[in-house]
Enzyme design. Structure first.
Site, mmCIF file in Angstrom:
data_model
loop_
_atom_site.group_PDB
_atom_site.id
_atom_site.type_symbol
_atom_site.label_atom_id
_atom_site.label_comp_id
_atom_site.label_asym_id
_atom_site.label_seq_id
_atom_site.Cartn_x
_atom_site.Cartn_y
_atom_site.Cartn_z
ATOM 1 N N GLY A 171 -11.807 -3.978 1.361
ATOM 2 C CA GLY A 171 -14.221 -4.357 0.644
ATOM 3 C C GLY A 171 -14.625 -3.736 0.492
ATOM 4 O O GLY A 171 -15.350 -2.994 0.855
ATOM 5 N N GLU B 41 0.510 -1.207 -0.375
ATOM 6 C CA GLU B 41 0.161 -0.120 0.390
ATOM 7 C C GLU B 41 0.896 1.448 -0.030
ATOM 8 O O GLU B 41 -0.123 2.187 0.153
ATOM 9 C CB GLU B 41 -0.883 -0.138 1.158
ATOM 10 C CG GLU B 41 -2.011 -1.628 1.340
ATOM 11 C CD GLU B 41 -2.722 -1.662 2.713
ATOM 12 O OE1 GLU B 41 -3.383 -2.080 2.652
ATOM 13 O OE2 GLU B 41 -2.622 -0.906 3.467
ATOM 14 N N ILE C 204 -13.626 -8.597 6.675
ATOM 15 C CA ILE C 204 -14.911 -9.245 6.106
ATOM 16 C C ILE C 204 -14.974 -10.238 4.844
ATOM 17 O O ILE C 204 -14.429 -9.691 3.797
ATOM 18 C CB ILE C 204 -15.298 -8.020 6.136
ATOM 19 C CG1 ILE C 204 -15.656 -6.852 7.357
ATOM 20 C CG2 ILE C 204 -16.934 -8.358 5.647
ATOM 21 C CD1 ILE C 204 -16.379 -7.516 8.707
ATOM 22 N N MET D 31 -9.419 -1.534 8.192
ATOM 23 C CA MET D 31 -9.164 -1.940 8.846
ATOM 24 C C MET D 31 -8.549 -0.881 10.071
ATOM 25 O O MET D 31 -7.919 -0.663 10.610
ATOM 26 C CB MET D 31 -8.470 -3.131 9.937
ATOM 27 C CG MET D 31 -9.243 -4.631 8.815
ATOM 28 S SD MET D 31 -8.268 -5.902 8.977
ATOM 29 C CE MET D 31 -7.992 -6.073 10.287
ATOM 30 N N GLU D 32 -8.454 0.599 9.231
ATOM 31 C CA GLU D 32 -7.694 1.760 9.387
ATOM 32 C C GLU D 32 -8.181 3.014 9.821
ATOM 33 O O GLU D 32 -8.060 3.801 10.869
ATOM 34 C CB GLU D 32 -6.322 1.547 9.552
ATOM 35 C CG GLU D 32 -5.278 0.630 9.954
ATOM 36 C CD GLU D 32 -5.186 -0.716 8.238
ATOM 37 O OE1 GLU D 32 -5.235 -1.787 8.899
ATOM 38 O OE2 GLU D 32 -5.869 -0.347 7.288
ATOM 39 N N ASP E 84 -11.350 -6.596 -2.723
ATOM 40 C CA ASP E 84 -12.320 -7.939 -2.716
ATOM 41 C C ASP E 84 -13.278 -7.090 -2.863
ATOM 42 O O ASP E 84 -13.747 -5.862 -2.773
ATOM 43 C CB ASP E 84 -11.550 -8.685 -1.596
ATOM 44 C CG ASP E 84 -11.731 -7.827 -0.238
ATOM 45 O OD1 ASP E 84 -12.417 -8.249 0.223
ATOM 46 O OD2 ASP E 84 -10.811 -7.412 0.447
#
Length: 236
Positions: A78, A12, A153, A174-175, A198
């Site tokens: 996601g 990333e 997820i 997640m951040e 995804d």
């Protein structure tokens, strides 16, 4: 103008670091911060590590040690929007925690106690991102709600519950909300930019491993194009 850029994982931030000039590195609390020039702007890029605690630590250190004018969170997510494909981009219109529940005390689902229910990005950063969209070619980008939690997820049951709580959610990761919350606390302008790796379903673990590099590249490209659009006089 100095911009802090945070990604959780190497794919990333790798393209951003590779494109930097005059780079210098400093490690604090095991987190590497790389200062230099990118797209004509002074930047500090860091790989925070995965999850909300890691992101909070990195964001706090970035703000305290380097005093940026704004923070950009980049990386993968996601997707929850049928019109978007893997590699497409979501620019935060707002950011929320999806795994916080203190509703027993009168707060909204996703709202941490004594914090706003949603964290709103700086309008001038969103405006610059929207200008950058026009240069992305075939990559689609939209503004939307990005939700954050300390879970990857890939469970349809959990996805259904999340959409019941946040029906306008465009992406989850997640951040972002942790970074946004720290920025809110410091009065620091921010924006979250995520490329889809995804579709938050049963195939997500396989898709993520296959497409994280693509998502990281597209998100990094978007960040560089955003930096080119930023007017130093627009900081506020």
């Amino acid at each position: 103008m100095k911009i802090g850029i945070i990604g959780a994982m190497e794919p990333e931030v790798a393209h951003l670091i590779a494109a930097m000039t005059n780079a210098s590195s400093q490690t604090i609390a095991g987190i590497e911060f790389i200062a230099g020039t990118l797209a004509g702007k002074d930047v500090v890029v860091t790989r925070s590590g995965i999850g909300k605690v890691a992101a909070s630590i990195a964001t706090t250190l970035l703000i305290e040690k380097y005093a940026p004018d704004a923070v950009i969170n980049t990386g993968s997510a996601g997707g929850f929007v049928d019109s978007l494909s893997i590699g497409d981009i979501v620019i935060s219109s707002e950011v929320r925690h999806h795994d916080v529940d203190v509703t027993a005390f009168g707060y909204e689902i996703g709202q941490m106690a004594q914090q706003p229910a949603a964290f709103i990005p700086a309008p001038y950063l969103v405006e610059a991102a929207n200008k950058a969209i026009k240069q992305l070619g075939e990559v689609k980008a939209i503004e939307g709600l990005i939700c954050t939690g300390d879970s990857f997820i890939c469970d349809p049951v959990r996805t259904k519950t999340m959409l019941e709580h946040f029906p306008t959610m465009a992406a989850c990761e997640m951040e972002g909300a942790a970074i946004a919350q720290v920025c809110h606390q410091f009065g620091m302008p921010f924006v979250v930019i995520r490329s889809l790796s995804d579709n938050a379903n049963n195939d997500s673990p396989v898709d993520f491993d296959s497409y994280i590099v693509k998502a990281g590249y597209h998100s990094a490209l978007m960040v560089m194009l955003l930096l080119e659009q930023l007017d130093p006089n627009s900081v506020k």
